[in-house]
Scaffold this active site. Structure first.
Site, PDB file in Angstrom:
ATOM      1  N   HIS A 124     -21.208   8.535  -1.211  1.00  0.00           N
ATOM      2  CA  HIS A 124     -21.281   6.832  -1.708  1.00  0.00           C
ATOM      3  C   HIS A 124     -20.986   6.265  -2.136  1.00  0.00           C
ATOM      4  O   HIS A 124     -20.866   5.627  -2.659  1.00  0.00           O
ATOM      5  CB  HIS A 124     -23.070   6.907  -1.908  1.00  0.00           C
ATOM      6  CG  HIS A 124     -23.709   5.427  -1.641  1.00  0.00           C
ATOM      7  ND1 HIS A 124     -23.670   5.003  -0.537  1.00  0.00           N
ATOM      8  CD2 HIS A 124     -23.451   4.292  -2.682  1.00  0.00           C
ATOM      9  CE1 HIS A 124     -24.513   4.015  -0.329  1.00  0.00           C
ATOM     10  NE2 HIS A 124     -24.550   3.423  -1.875  1.00  0.00           N
ATOM     11  N   ASP A 148     -26.290   4.662   4.916  1.00  0.00           N
ATOM     12  CA  ASP A 148     -25.184   4.158   5.405  1.00  0.00           C
ATOM     13  C   ASP A 148     -25.493   4.558   6.631  1.00  0.00           C
ATOM     14  O   ASP A 148     -24.823   4.254   7.392  1.00  0.00           O
ATOM     15  CB  ASP A 148     -24.198   4.947   4.673  1.00  0.00           C
ATOM     16  CG  ASP A 148     -23.613   4.657   3.586  1.00  0.00           C
ATOM     17  OD1 ASP A 148     -23.334   3.133   2.618  1.00  0.00           O
ATOM     18  OD2 ASP A 148     -23.527   5.168   2.376  1.00  0.00           O
TER      19      ASP A 148
END
Length: 267
Positions: free
Chosen positions: A104, A76
């Site tokens: 996440h 990410d």
């Protein structure tokens, strides 16, 4: 050690079902690590939901330091850096101090407030607050789905690069003022996040395999609100797997009517 081994989400499977199925896998992985792994090993969990899976493995490996368990949120971070670089018209390598907070999932919080581009605050380079909140933040979270829509498959190469980046960040000293993102044990954090979770924080390392959570990040009201939502989601996921970590009384509040925050393409 990299730990994948997660079951993909099948037709008709609720998010709570996925958490339960994969939780059992990481309960077994944690117990195995507890029995045979070197006490200095580093565990990077890739299989989703990776933060809760890392938490389950950690709780089932009491002989290993809790700090040694990582969930892959570097993927990410890398996506966030790419979006900032493209928007600013700068090289990817000019972007630094980008943290991803929380889970996440689509509740993840890519931090533009503390990010820098060419050594300057990102918000001074990209003077568009609404873009940061309304486009940058969801675009990072939904990037996996966008790749699948374009190419018809998820990007295993991006994941592999992110795993390598995560390991490199632990064995290479973090440049002064910079950080890297990793889902780590929240024990002892200074940001008010409940202890005992696996939560993504900005971290730094001396290059010795260890790390510390950065304690100098600015948190404004908007960022705090988003981080709180991610924390609440991880607490909810923890309660769903309490039976896998030897705790009684946990009640799973994730059901058919719960918004699906799985990262698109990684369900």
């Amino acid at each position: 050690r990299q730990v994948g081994g997660a079951q993909p989400r099948g037709p008709g499977m609720e998010r709570s079902d996925l958490i339960q199925k994969n939780g059992q896998i990481f309960q077994t992985q944690g117990r195995a690590l507890n029995e045979v792994a070197d006490r200095n090993c580093k565990v990077v969990v890739v299989g989703n939901p990776c933060c809760t899976n890392a938490f389950i493995a950690m709780e089932n490996a009491p002989n290993l330091p809790r700090k040694n368990f990582h969930a892959l949120t570097r993927l990410d971070e890398n996506r966030a850096k790419s979006q900032l670089a493209m928007k600013a018209g700068k090289f990817y390598t000019s972007v630094s101090r980008v943290a991803v907070w929380g889970n996440h999932s689509t509740t993840q919080v890519p931090d533009f407030l503390n990010a820098k581009i060419g050594g300057l605050p990102a918000m001074n380079v990209i003077r568009d607050n609404q873009w940061f909140k309304d486009q940058f933040t969801p675009k990072v979270a939904m990037r996996g789905g966008a790749l699948i829509k374009k190419w018809g498959r998820s990007s295993a190469a991006s994941t592999a690069v992110s795993v390598a980046d995560s390991i490199r960040s632990l064995i290479t000293p973090t440049p002064p003022g910079d950080c890297f993102s990793s889902g780590v044990c929240s024990d002892g954090n200074l940001y008010g996040i409940q202890e005992g979770l696996n939560f993504s924080f900005p971290c730094r390392s001396k290059g010795d395999g260890d790390y510390e959570i950065c304690n100098d990040f600015i948190i404004d009201d908007w960022l705090r609100m988003k981080i709180k939502a991610a924390e609440e989601e991880l607490i909810q996921e923890r309660d769903c797997v309490s039976h896998l970590i030897g705790r009684e009384g946990g009640a799973c509040a994730i059901g058919p009517n719960t918004p699906d925050t799985s990262v698109p393409g990684e369900k």
